[in-house]
Scaffold this motif. Structure first.
Motif, PDB file in Angstrom:
ATOM      1  N   PRO A 291      -1.321 -13.643  -9.578  1.00  0.00           N
ATOM      2  CA  PRO A 291      -0.480 -13.735 -10.783  1.00  0.00           C
ATOM      3  C   PRO A 291       0.744 -12.834 -10.764  1.00  0.00           C
ATOM      4  O   PRO A 291       1.662 -13.024 -11.560  1.00  0.00           O
ATOM      5  N   TRP A 292       0.791 -11.897  -9.833  1.00  0.00           N
ATOM      6  CA  TRP A 292       1.917 -10.953  -9.745  1.00  0.00           C
ATOM      7  C   TRP A 292       2.871 -11.281  -8.600  1.00  0.00           C
ATOM      8  O   TRP A 292       3.836 -10.563  -8.368  1.00  0.00           O
TER       9      TRP A 292
ATOM     10  N   LEU B 199       0.311  -4.060 -13.170  1.00  0.00           N
ATOM     11  CA  LEU B 199       1.583  -3.799 -13.840  1.00  0.00           C
ATOM     12  C   LEU B 199       2.806  -4.300 -13.073  1.00  0.00           C
ATOM     13  O   LEU B 199       3.791  -4.719 -13.679  1.00  0.00           O
ATOM     14  N   ASP B 200       2.770  -4.219 -11.754  1.00  0.00           N
ATOM     15  CA  ASP B 200       3.940  -4.512 -10.932  1.00  0.00           C
ATOM     16  C   ASP B 200       4.013  -6.001 -10.587  1.00  0.00           C
ATOM     17  O   ASP B 200       3.011  -6.715 -10.646  1.00  0.00           O
ATOM     18  N   ARG B 201       5.219  -6.432 -10.215  1.00  0.00           N
ATOM     19  CA  ARG B 201       5.423  -7.819  -9.769  1.00  0.00           C
ATOM     20  C   ARG B 201       6.231  -7.815  -8.478  1.00  0.00           C
ATOM     21  O   ARG B 201       7.007  -6.893  -8.227  1.00  0.00           O
ATOM     22  N   ILE B 202       6.033  -8.857  -7.691  1.00  0.00           N
ATOM     23  CA  ILE B 202       6.839  -9.017  -6.480  1.00  0.00           C
ATOM     24  C   ILE B 202       7.421 -10.426  -6.459  1.00  0.00           C
ATOM     25  O   ILE B 202       6.750 -11.399  -6.812  1.00  0.00           O
ATOM     26  N   PHE B 203       8.701 -10.505  -6.073  1.00  0.00           N
ATOM     27  CA  PHE B 203       9.418 -11.772  -6.008  1.00  0.00           C
ATOM     28  C   PHE B 203       9.907 -11.978  -4.573  1.00  0.00           C
ATOM     29  O   PHE B 203      10.465 -11.065  -3.966  1.00  0.00           O
ATOM     30  N   SER B 204       9.696 -13.170  -4.051  1.00  0.00           N
ATOM     31  CA  SER B 204      10.064 -13.481  -2.665  1.00  0.00           C
ATOM     32  C   SER B 204      11.268 -14.411  -2.625  1.00  0.00           C
ATOM     33  O   SER B 204      11.382 -15.334  -3.443  1.00  0.00           O
ATOM     34  N   VAL B 205      12.159 -14.166  -1.644  1.00  0.00           N
ATOM     35  CA  VAL B 205      13.335 -15.024  -1.461  1.00  0.00           C
ATOM     36  C   VAL B 205      13.021 -16.273  -0.639  1.00  0.00           C
ATOM     37  O   VAL B 205      13.921 -17.016  -0.259  1.00  0.00           O
ATOM     38  N   GLY B 206      11.733 -16.527  -0.375  1.00  0.00           N
ATOM     39  CA  GLY B 206      11.357 -17.735   0.350  1.00  0.00           C
ATOM     40  C   GLY B 206      11.189 -17.506   1.842  1.00  0.00           C
ATOM     41  O   GLY B 206      11.310 -16.386   2.342  1.00  0.00           O
ATOM     42  N   ASP B 207      10.927 -18.584   2.581  1.00  0.00           N
ATOM     43  CA  ASP B 207      10.511 -18.512   3.986  1.00  0.00           C
ATOM     44  C   ASP B 207       9.272 -17.632   4.109  1.00  0.00           C
ATOM     45  O   ASP B 207       9.242 -16.629   4.826  1.00  0.00           O
ATOM     46  N   LEU B 208       8.246 -18.046   3.393  1.00  0.00           N
ATOM     47  CA  LEU B 208       6.953 -17.374   3.421  1.00  0.00           C
ATOM     48  C   LEU B 208       6.194 -17.682   4.704  1.00  0.00           C
ATOM     49  O   LEU B 208       5.326 -16.906   5.114  1.00  0.00           O
ATOM     50  N   ILE B 209       6.511 -18.799   5.318  1.00  0.00           N
ATOM     51  CA  ILE B 209       5.677 -19.357   6.395  1.00  0.00           C
ATOM     52  C   ILE B 209       6.450 -19.485   7.709  1.00  0.00           C
ATOM     53  O   ILE B 209       7.659 -19.280   7.762  1.00  0.00           O
ATOM     54  N   ASP B 210       5.681 -19.853   8.762  1.00  0.00           N
ATOM     55  CA  ASP B 210       6.188 -20.143  10.126  1.00  0.00           C
ATOM     56  C   ASP B 210       6.505 -18.852  10.886  1.00  0.00           C
ATOM     57  O   ASP B 210       6.919 -17.862  10.307  1.00  0.00           O
ATOM     58  N   ARG B 211       6.319 -18.931  12.194  1.00  0.00           N
ATOM     59  CA  ARG B 211       6.610 -17.856  13.148  1.00  0.00           C
ATOM     60  C   ARG B 211       5.533 -16.785  13.205  1.00  0.00           C
ATOM     61  O   ARG B 211       5.124 -16.377  14.278  1.00  0.00           O
ATOM     62  N   GLY B 212       5.091 -16.285  12.076  1.00  0.00           N
ATOM     63  CA  GLY B 212       4.119 -15.197  12.055  1.00  0.00           C
ATOM     64  C   GLY B 212       2.682 -15.695  12.111  1.00  0.00           C
ATOM     65  O   GLY B 212       2.413 -16.888  12.036  1.00  0.00           O
ATOM     66  N   PRO B 213       1.714 -14.752  12.195  1.00  0.00           N
ATOM     67  CA  PRO B 213       0.310 -15.113  12.435  1.00  0.00           C
ATOM     68  C   PRO B 213      -0.475 -15.536  11.198  1.00  0.00           C
ATOM     69  O   PRO B 213      -1.574 -16.068  11.327  1.00  0.00           O
ATOM     70  N   ASP B 214       0.046 -15.285   9.994  1.00  0.00           N
ATOM     71  CA  ASP B 214      -0.768 -15.457   8.792  1.00  0.00           C
ATOM     72  C   ASP B 214      -0.212 -16.512   7.833  1.00  0.00           C
ATOM     73  O   ASP B 214      -0.403 -16.404   6.619  1.00  0.00           O
ATOM     74  N   SER B 215       0.448 -17.537   8.356  1.00  0.00           N
ATOM     75  CA  SER B 215       1.109 -18.505   7.469  1.00  0.00           C
ATOM     76  C   SER B 215       0.145 -19.163   6.498  1.00  0.00           C
ATOM     77  O   SER B 215       0.500 -19.424   5.344  1.00  0.00           O
ATOM     78  N   ILE B 216      -1.084 -19.430   6.938  1.00  0.00           N
ATOM     79  CA  ILE B 216      -2.045 -20.097   6.071  1.00  0.00           C
ATOM     80  C   ILE B 216      -2.364 -19.243   4.837  1.00  0.00           C
ATOM     81  O   ILE B 216      -2.762 -19.765   3.780  1.00  0.00           O
ATOM     82  N   ASP B 217      -2.152 -17.933   4.942  1.00  0.00           N
ATOM     83  CA  ASP B 217      -2.440 -17.028   3.818  1.00  0.00           C
ATOM     84  C   ASP B 217      -1.515 -17.276   2.634  1.00  0.00           C
ATOM     85  O   ASP B 217      -1.744 -16.745   1.540  1.00  0.00           O
ATOM     86  N   VAL B 218      -0.460 -18.069   2.824  1.00  0.00           N
ATOM     87  CA  VAL B 218       0.463 -18.355   1.724  1.00  0.00           C
ATOM     88  C   VAL B 218      -0.283 -18.943   0.524  1.00  0.00           C
ATOM     89  O   VAL B 218       0.078 -18.685  -0.633  1.00  0.00           O
ATOM     90  N   LEU B 219      -1.337 -19.693   0.771  1.00  0.00           N
ATOM     91  CA  LEU B 219      -2.080 -20.312  -0.336  1.00  0.00           C
ATOM     92  C   LEU B 219      -2.706 -19.258  -1.239  1.00  0.00           C
ATOM     93  O   LEU B 219      -2.624 -19.345  -2.465  1.00  0.00           O
TER      94      LEU B 219
ATOM     95  N   TYR C 109       0.841  -1.203   0.000  1.00  0.00           N
ATOM     96  CA  TYR C 109       0.000   0.000   0.000  1.00  0.00           C
ATOM     97  C   TYR C 109       0.876   1.252   0.000  1.00  0.00           C
ATOM     98  O   TYR C 109       0.635   2.200  -0.753  1.00  0.00           O
ATOM     99  N   LYS C 110       1.911   1.246   0.827  1.00  0.00           N
ATOM    100  CA  LYS C 110       2.831   2.392   0.886  1.00  0.00           C
ATOM    101  C   LYS C 110       3.558   2.601  -0.435  1.00  0.00           C
ATOM    102  O   LYS C 110       3.915   3.724  -0.794  1.00  0.00           O
ATOM    103  N   LEU C 111       3.803   1.525  -1.151  1.00  0.00           N
ATOM    104  CA  LEU C 111       4.516   1.594  -2.428  1.00  0.00           C
ATOM    105  C   LEU C 111       3.586   1.903  -3.599  1.00  0.00           C
ATOM    106  O   LEU C 111       4.042   2.006  -4.737  1.00  0.00           O
ATOM    107  N   ASP C 112       2.283   2.042  -3.302  1.00  0.00           N
ATOM    108  CA  ASP C 112       1.291   2.241  -4.365  1.00  0.00           C
ATOM    109  C   ASP C 112       1.423   1.138  -5.409  1.00  0.00           C
ATOM    110  O   ASP C 112       1.453   1.390  -6.623  1.00  0.00           O
ATOM    111  N   PHE C 113       1.524  -0.090  -4.934  1.00  0.00           N
ATOM    112  CA  PHE C 113       1.729  -1.262  -5.779  1.00  0.00           C
ATOM    113  C   PHE C 113       0.546  -1.446  -6.720  1.00  0.00           C
ATOM    114  O   PHE C 113      -0.613  -1.433  -6.299  1.00  0.00           O
ATOM    115  N   ASN C 114       0.829  -1.605  -8.005  1.00  0.00           N
ATOM    116  CA  ASN C 114      -0.201  -1.757  -9.028  1.00  0.00           C
ATOM    117  C   ASN C 114      -0.260  -3.222  -9.456  1.00  0.00           C
ATOM    118  O   ASN C 114       0.644  -3.712 -10.138  1.00  0.00           O
ATOM    119  N   THR C 115      -1.315  -3.915  -9.076  1.00  0.00           N
ATOM    120  CA  THR C 115      -1.407  -5.352  -9.357  1.00  0.00           C
ATOM    121  C   THR C 115      -1.576  -5.655 -10.848  1.00  0.00           C
ATOM    122  O   THR C 115      -1.413  -6.800 -11.267  1.00  0.00           O
TER     123      THR C 115
END
Length: 240
Positions: free
Chosen positions: A67-68, A41-61, A33-39
């Protein structure tokens, strides 16, 4: 199956890479939201470790269905895969923030297993400037001293045999050798490589390897993103 995935340049929008999320998808939503991310046009890439420790791990699905949003497999994804496949260390996974998984119904666990098994070990992004950007969780799997980026990809996909592949997999998911030795040697055959896994107080660079896991899920940590084209950094502290 261990695979790599390549993406063409994004000629319309921006590309971001995000550090280890560890189940803090609400914080990631705030960052976008702070980055004014445009779904569109923009893309996001994750270096992994999406899950565990935090409260929203199930949201990974739901995130992996966007698609972005694209991610490589991290060691926490591998722990889930190993444990649900029957040859992992469940008590170790629980100690490392995985207790949420074992409260879920088997069909949901199976859905998670399938989604995380599909993640590549390496992502490669081709920029319009003829640069190549790499993403891997822990460290480039360059097994021999003269190996470069192409050999790292070949090692992961099994081109050099099963034993070499196992060693490459361990390096890609778990290694901290480069950062522990403060090794500034650049990875040949790639312009920049983004990694997570090793927590750093702020985004740092060793040679052409950029460490962006700034300790998301620890009280004094932050979730960091880098805009790939401009190398602009945004960090949101855990207290936000």
């Amino acid at each position: 199956m261990y695979r790599t995935k390549s993406f063409p340049s994004n000629k319309e929008g921006r590309d971001f890479v995000v550090g280890d999320i560890h189940g803090h998808f609400k914080l990631l939503t705030t960052a976008l939201y702070k980055l004014d991310f445009n779904t569109e046009l923009d893309r996001i890439f994750s270096v992994g470790d999406l899950i565990d420790r935090g409260p929203d791990s199930i949201d990974v699905l739901s995130w992996l269905e966007k698609p972005w949003f694209h991610a490589v497999r991290g060691n926490h994804e591998q722990m889930l895969i190993d444990c649900l496949s029957g040859h992992g260390d469940i008590p170790r996974h629980i100690r490392n923030g995985g207790a949420w998984l074992y409260d879920l119904q088997p069909p949901i666990q199976h859905e998670l297993l399938k989604a995380l098994q599909a993640l590549p070990l390496i992502i490669e992004i081709n920029l319009s400037s003829d640069q190549t950007i790499g993403i891997v969780h822990a460290e480039a799997p360059v097994i021999r001293s003269d190996d470069g980026w192409q050999e790292a990809k070949d090692a992961i996909t099994g081109s050099f045999g099963e034993q070499h592949q196992r060693q490459a997999l361990k390096t890609a998911l778990y290694s901290r050798e480069k950062i522990e030795q403060q090794d500034h040697t650049s990875i040949k055959g790639i312009d920049r490589l983004y990694v997570g896994h090793s927590s750093v107080p702020g985004v740092i660079r060793l040679g052409n390897v950029v460490y962006i896991d700034t300790g998301c899920s620890f009280s004094d940590g932050a979730l960091s993103l880098v805009e790939i084209q401009t190398e602009t950094i945004i960090s949101l502290s855990m207290s936000q």
